[in-house]
Write an enzyme that holds these catalytic residues in place. Sequence first.
Site, PDB file in Angstrom:
ATOM      1  N   LYS A 178       0.668  -0.624   0.520  1.00  0.00           N
ATOM      2  CA  LYS A 178       0.058  -0.228   0.356  1.00  0.00           C
ATOM      3  C   LYS A 178       0.887   0.995   0.148  1.00  0.00           C
ATOM      4  O   LYS A 178       1.207   1.590   1.045  1.00  0.00           O
ATOM      5  CB  LYS A 178      -0.723   0.224   1.224  1.00  0.00           C
ATOM      6  CG  LYS A 178      -2.077   1.185   0.998  1.00  0.00           C
ATOM      7  CD  LYS A 178      -2.863   1.170   2.020  1.00  0.00           C
ATOM      8  CE  LYS A 178      -1.654   2.878   3.136  1.00  0.00           C
ATOM      9  NZ  LYS A 178      -2.073   4.129   2.396  1.00  0.00           N
ATOM     10  N   GLU A 254      10.913   1.358   9.776  1.00  0.00           N
ATOM     11  CA  GLU A 254      11.540   2.811  10.202  1.00  0.00           C
ATOM     12  C   GLU A 254      10.849   3.837  10.347  1.00  0.00           C
ATOM     13  O   GLU A 254       9.281   4.150   9.379  1.00  0.00           O
ATOM     14  CB  GLU A 254      11.502   2.556   8.351  1.00  0.00           C
ATOM     15  CG  GLU A 254      12.929   1.283   8.263  1.00  0.00           C
ATOM     16  CD  GLU A 254      14.516   1.221   8.978  1.00  0.00           C
ATOM     17  OE1 GLU A 254      14.419   2.383   9.199  1.00  0.00           O
ATOM     18  OE2 GLU A 254      14.795   0.224   8.237  1.00  0.00           O
ATOM     19  N   CYS A 288      14.349  11.523   6.121  1.00  0.00           N
ATOM     20  CA  CYS A 288      13.325  10.906   7.143  1.00  0.00           C
ATOM     21  C   CYS A 288      15.044  11.460   8.128  1.00  0.00           C
ATOM     22  O   CYS A 288      14.975  11.547   9.136  1.00  0.00           O
ATOM     23  CB  CYS A 288      13.399   9.447   6.766  1.00  0.00           C
ATOM     24  SG  CYS A 288      14.434   8.338   6.587  1.00  0.00           S
ATOM     25  N   GLU A 390       9.517  15.976  16.216  1.00  0.00           N
ATOM     26  CA  GLU A 390      10.105  15.952  13.633  1.00  0.00           C
ATOM     27  C   GLU A 390       8.925  16.733  13.520  1.00  0.00           C
ATOM     28  O   GLU A 390       7.964  16.456  13.427  1.00  0.00           O
ATOM     29  CB  GLU A 390      10.216  14.486  13.560  1.00  0.00           C
ATOM     30  CG  GLU A 390       9.819  14.052  12.217  1.00  0.00           C
ATOM     31  CD  GLU A 390       9.633  13.126  11.670  1.00  0.00           C
ATOM     32  OE1 GLU A 390       8.707  12.872  11.883  1.00  0.00           O
ATOM     33  OE2 GLU A 390      11.186  12.901  11.146  1.00  0.00           O
TER      34      GLU A 390
HETATM   35  P1  NAD Z   1       2.817   7.525   8.219  1.00  0.00           P
HETATM   36  O1  NAD Z   1       2.784   7.949   8.849  1.00  0.00           O
HETATM   37  O2  NAD Z   1       1.484   9.145   7.785  1.00  0.00           O
HETATM   38  O3  NAD Z   1       1.979   7.578   6.926  1.00  0.00           O
HETATM   39  C1  NAD Z   1       2.635   6.000   5.810  1.00  0.00           C
HETATM   40  C2  NAD Z   1       2.114   5.107   5.123  1.00  0.00           C
HETATM   41  O4  NAD Z   1       1.082   4.167   6.828  1.00  0.00           O
HETATM   42  C3  NAD Z   1       1.141   5.526   4.554  1.00  0.00           C
HETATM   43  O5  NAD Z   1       1.252   4.637   3.920  1.00  0.00           O
HETATM   44  C4  NAD Z   1      -0.575   6.033   5.374  1.00  0.00           C
HETATM   45  O6  NAD Z   1      -1.284   5.364   4.419  1.00  0.00           O
HETATM   46  C5  NAD Z   1       0.037   4.491   6.174  1.00  0.00           C
HETATM   47  N1  NAD Z   1      -0.864   4.608   7.459  1.00  0.00           N
HETATM   48  C6  NAD Z   1      -1.301   5.720   8.074  1.00  0.00           C
HETATM   49  N2  NAD Z   1      -1.754   4.727   9.410  1.00  0.00           N
HETATM   50  C7  NAD Z   1      -1.848   3.742   9.506  1.00  0.00           C
HETATM   51  C8  NAD Z   1      -2.398   2.976   9.901  1.00  0.00           C
HETATM   52  N3  NAD Z   1      -3.460   3.133  11.209  1.00  0.00           N
HETATM   53  N4  NAD Z   1      -3.116   1.116   9.690  1.00  0.00           N
HETATM   54  C9  NAD Z   1      -1.589   1.640   8.591  1.00  0.00           C
HETATM   55  N5  NAD Z   1      -1.287   1.931   7.747  1.00  0.00           N
HETATM   56  C10 NAD Z   1      -1.662   3.093   8.184  1.00  0.00           C
HETATM   57  O7  NAD Z   1       4.225   8.073   7.635  1.00  0.00           O
HETATM   58  P2  NAD Z   1       4.228   9.686   6.420  1.00  0.00           P
HETATM   59  O8  NAD Z   1       4.013  10.947   6.360  1.00  0.00           O
HETATM   60  O9  NAD Z   1       3.677   9.659   4.598  1.00  0.00           O
HETATM   61  O10 NAD Z   1       5.678  10.081   6.323  1.00  0.00           O
HETATM   62  C11 NAD Z   1       6.574  10.670   6.784  1.00  0.00           C
HETATM   63  C12 NAD Z   1       7.141  10.199   8.167  1.00  0.00           C
HETATM   64  O11 NAD Z   1       7.619   9.177   7.218  1.00  0.00           O
HETATM   65  C13 NAD Z   1       8.027  11.461   9.222  1.00  0.00           C
HETATM   66  O12 NAD Z   1       8.134  10.725  10.064  1.00  0.00           O
HETATM   67  C14 NAD Z   1       9.327  10.165   8.495  1.00  0.00           C
HETATM   68  O13 NAD Z   1      10.592  10.256   9.143  1.00  0.00           O
HETATM   69  C15 NAD Z   1       9.001   9.080   8.221  1.00  0.00           C
HETATM   70  N6  NAD Z   1      10.379   8.023   7.649  1.00  0.00           N
HETATM   71  C16 NAD Z   1      11.039   7.392   8.245  1.00  0.00           C
HETATM   72  C17 NAD Z   1      12.038   7.061   7.323  1.00  0.00           C
HETATM   73  C18 NAD Z   1      13.236   6.123   7.688  1.00  0.00           C
HETATM   74  O14 NAD Z   1      14.050   4.994   6.612  1.00  0.00           O
HETATM   75  N7  NAD Z   1      13.293   6.182   9.457  1.00  0.00           N
HETATM   76  C19 NAD Z   1      11.894   7.437   5.433  1.00  0.00           C
HETATM   77  C20 NAD Z   1      11.094   8.108   5.511  1.00  0.00           C
HETATM   78  C21 NAD Z   1      10.087   8.430   6.081  1.00  0.00           C
END
Ligand code: NAD
Length: 486
Positions: A178, A254, A288, A390
């Site tokens: 997804k 991650e 990130c 963050e």
């Molecule tokens: P997010 O957590 O809002 O969403 C990520 C994914 O999870 C999306 O596909 C979303 O639809 C899904 N999602 C959201 N709630 C969910 C739930 N309850 N159950 C299942 N799936 C769910 O993150 P974002 O806003 O897309 O990305 C930004 C964040 O990602 C920042 O915090 C960033 O630091 C982190 N990030 C971390 C890394 C790493 O390698 N550590 C890399 C990139 C981004």
Amino acid sequence: MTVSILKNYIAGEFVSGCREFRNINPVTGEIVNLVCEADQELVSQAVVAAKQALKGPWGKFSVQQRAALLHKVADGIEARFDEFVAAEMADTGKSLQQASSIDIPRGAANFRVFADMVKTASSNCFHSDTEDGKGALNYSLPRPLGVVAVIAPWNLPLLLLTWKLAPALAAGNCIVAKPSEETPSTATLLAEVMHEAGVPAGVFNLVHGYGPNSAGEFLTSHPQIDAITFTGESRTGSAIMRAAAEHVKPLSFELGGKNAAVIFADADLDDAVAGTARSVFTNGGQVCLCTERVYVQREIFETFVDKLKAKAEQLKIGWPKESDTDMGPLISAEHKNKVLSYYRLAREEGATFITGGGVPEFGDQRDQGAWVEPTIITGLPETSRCIKEEIFGPICHITPFDTEEEAISLANDSRYGLAAAIWTRDISRGHRVAKAMDAGMVWVNTWYLRDLRTPFGGVKMSGIGREGGQHSLNFYAEPSNICIKL
Ligand code: NAD
């Protein structure tokens, strides 16, 4: 103008006929396409298709066959390179330069790296002559986990999705993926590429939708999913962990970061300023690994702040297609509001704004987009929310320090622990401080220099487990031990 509709990809077929949501271009606020949101029934069909595909020809594919297929997928991405670049730019607003030199090439490279790596993977073998287990030959065989749910974020859409998909497929799993609701386009193109490459039906499935009470939650709470790999916010990680707890699923996480850069007075100042500017403002701060906390030794504090300000003010904020554009918009109006709420909070908390803090004005359609200014602040106490939480935007706070011990303690005073950057000409200090960092990845005199074989991941709230090279393969295939009595 007709707007295309992105479909789900289930059991080798593109499936529509569901509720649609709008995918918005953050440059101008215009619609890119409509997206079919998978409901609980469609997600379930995808999981069942993946389960069945495990028992089909895919389950009997040799490692060589899997690797050859992954190379074909990489070929397919490369053959449609321009389409992938355009789709990534439309969804995210990132620059042509970035999409064509990082996102899409890495999307293809991820398949090649893991295809090659899995071919040479070895397993343990013990010809046991110790007291325990004497007189036996033990060897271990890697076994795929089964059906893996892959949940990806929006900041590096194809790159981070394939960073999980490629090793999971290389290890022999079937997938239900997804992508983020903000960035569904390149994942859909990838499904087409998988289809054209001849990936057997059900091995790769794609469902679109949001997180809570939508495709994300339906997928992560599905009882027939065997493992979950997730990149995104730490808070979402907690929700997924709760969903996975009931059926005790293996998790690879991650998560978020609040990364520190530490600049010592003996650093090459111009390198440190250029490297820090890159680490704060790349992709509008939406990586990130980006730096949001900068600690600078007091002797060079004023000079460093002046030089970083000059760099931030030189950044060209502009149309993604223009070759000299350095920074595009944020991902969405919602995220812009979040980042601006931190700009306001910084003012309330008493920060000094060195530069930025507002919204650029263009006098054209971009004024409907999700733009904010690159921003540098100073003067906040370390307890302030702007230093603790963050933000995920083009902003950093700079704090002075006096001693090495103080710098280490300030950098480590965070509930996150993803990455850190240290700038010094003293090689011993570089090693010493790197070792003392509470972070999964530390760069010395550079930032975001990646060898894909090295471990990638965070400590504390920044994640669980490691990706990269053999570390990824270790998650997606667990060894079974076989003991033969001699
Ligand atoms: P997010 O957590 O809002 O969403 C990520 C994914 O999870 C999306 O596909 C979303 O639809 C899904 N999602 C959201 N709630 C969910 C739930 N309850 N159950 C299942 N799936 C769910 O993150 P974002 O806003 O897309 O990305 C930004 C964040 O990602 C920042 O915090 C960033 O630091 C982190 N990030 C971390 C890394 C790493 O390698 N550590 C890399 C990139 C981004």
